[in-house]
Motif scaffolding. Structure first.
Motif, PDB file in Angstrom:
ATOM      1  N   ALA A 117      29.832  46.079  29.912  1.00  0.00           N
ATOM      2  CA  ALA A 117      28.323  45.904  30.099  1.00  0.00           C
ATOM      3  C   ALA A 117      28.086  44.792  28.935  1.00  0.00           C
ATOM      4  O   ALA A 117      27.589  43.064  28.760  1.00  0.00           O
ATOM      5  N   LEU A 118      28.939  44.773  27.863  1.00  0.00           N
ATOM      6  CA  LEU A 118      28.586  43.551  26.625  1.00  0.00           C
ATOM      7  C   LEU A 118      29.297  42.793  26.974  1.00  0.00           C
ATOM      8  O   LEU A 118      28.377  41.644  26.849  1.00  0.00           O
ATOM      9  N   ALA A 119      30.322  42.350  27.933  1.00  0.00           N
ATOM     10  CA  ALA A 119      30.896  41.865  27.732  1.00  0.00           C
ATOM     11  C   ALA A 119      31.299  40.318  27.162  1.00  0.00           C
ATOM     12  O   ALA A 119      30.295  39.406  26.501  1.00  0.00           O
ATOM     13  N   LEU A 120      31.844  40.714  25.788  1.00  0.00           N
ATOM     14  CA  LEU A 120      32.138  40.146  24.217  1.00  0.00           C
ATOM     15  C   LEU A 120      33.083  39.232  25.159  1.00  0.00           C
ATOM     16  O   LEU A 120      34.175  39.248  25.487  1.00  0.00           O
ATOM     17  N   THR A 121      32.807  37.782  24.055  1.00  0.00           N
ATOM     18  CA  THR A 121      33.634  36.983  24.092  1.00  0.00           C
ATOM     19  C   THR A 121      34.126  36.750  22.285  1.00  0.00           C
ATOM     20  O   THR A 121      33.180  36.763  21.377  1.00  0.00           O
ATOM     21  N   THR A 122      34.881  35.757  22.261  1.00  0.00           N
ATOM     22  CA  THR A 122      35.662  35.923  21.225  1.00  0.00           C
ATOM     23  C   THR A 122      34.461  34.566  20.752  1.00  0.00           C
ATOM     24  O   THR A 122      34.647  34.006  20.893  1.00  0.00           O
TER      25      THR A 122
END
Ligand SMILES: C[S@@+](CC[C@H](N)C(=O)[O-])C[C@H]1O[C@@H](n2cnc3c(N)ncnc32)[C@H](O)[C@@H]1O
Length: 279
Positions: free
Chosen positions: A49-54
């Protein structure tokens, strides 16, 4: 009054209203419970759900033993940063130890209603199983909103104890133990009003999902058995529940399990919200 005095005062107030204290012993129990496959799978859902990216800057409100912070730090990598806050020194010590090799993490003592960060600071923020202990939800959501950048996203996960289904053949005893357990949080049914409260705080609600913790067998290393053990150790001395009554209550599950009659189900609810872009 200094900023530190304000923080400490509000932490003391939080301790007075919330009956559970996340001391060394409870923190270790929470960590063990949160390492069960049921909660590992829930953490996966939170990360999706957070879908974090670098390279992203992330805040974990009530970071607890640092299990989620560790995974988020892996996701954003050394060009990003994960900050964790918590009111419990025991939990902070665990989180710092867990993430000691991730130099792009930091953990500090602070209250969910007084976040020690500037406005528009984070790309994403998360709070799992924390707001049910926070008395002033509008103040906590206002702080969450303030520290996110416009377009930033928040992921919140909390339990609604109205969804708890446990089979027993001693209803009155079950009721007494559950009423004692009710004293451990401030909000038993936070998720059912959270959409409204998020919108009132200025968020757009993007996604909601139920995450069942469902254990139809009484087995080690499951959320259900671990949670029932926590309830059994919390109940004595509350709502007239004695040590022996709590032990007998817990022992029933062994019997029910052997007879194929064990049943435990409790829902957690996930919310994804977004801070509106500035016009
Ligand atoms: C059940 S644990 C969840 C930990 C972590 N979020 C997780 O899901 O693994 C609840 C945590 O919230 C923290 N907490 C409770 N009230 C808080 C408050 N008012 N502000 C910040 N943290 C709080 C507790 O100290 C504890 O670490």
């Amino acid at each position: 009054m200094t900023q530190d005095t304000v923080k400490v005062d509000s932490i003391v107030a939080a301790k007075q209203v919330g009956a559970i204290q996340f001391d060394d012993e409870i923190s270790r129990k929470v960590e063990a419970l949160y390492l069960t496959p049921d909660v590992v799978a829930q953490r996966e859902r939170v990360l999706q759900a957070l879908a974090l990216t670098t390279g992203e800057q992330v805040l974990d409100i009530g970071s607890g033993p640092g299990l989620l912070a560790y995974d988020m730090a892996e996701a954003v990598g050394p060009k990003g940063h994960v900050s964790g806050i918590d009111v419990s020194h025991s939990m902070l010590a665990m989180a710092k130890k867990r993430c000691c090799d991730q130099a792009w993490t930091d953990f500090r003592i602070a209250e969910a209603t007084q976040l020690p960060y500037p406005d528009d600071n984070f790309d994403a923020a998360v709070s799992t199983q924390v707001y049910e202990y926070v008395r002033d939800i509008p103040a906590a959501l206002a702080e969450l909103h303030r520290v996110l950048r416009p377009g930033g996203r928040a992921v919140i996960l909390d339990t609604d104890y109205g969804s708890l289904v446990i089979h027993t053949e001693d209803g009155p005893r079950m009721q007494r133990v559950l009423s004692a357990w009710d004293q451990h949080f401030v909000h038993a049914n936070l998720p059912r009003l959270l959409s409204r409260q998020l919108r009132e705080a200025g968020f757009m609600v993007r996604h909601r999902a139920a995450i069942p913790m469902f254990n139809p067998e009484f087995e080690d290393n499951t959320y259900g058995k671990g949670m029932l053990a926590m309830m059994a150790s919390f109940a004595p001395g509350r709502n007239g529940v004695s040590q022996s009554e709590a032990a007998a209550w817990f022992a029933e599950f062994e019997t029910l399990g052997a007879e194929g009659k064990f049943f435990f189900s409790l829902n957690r609810y996930l919310f994804v919200a977004e801070k509106k872009e500035k016009r």
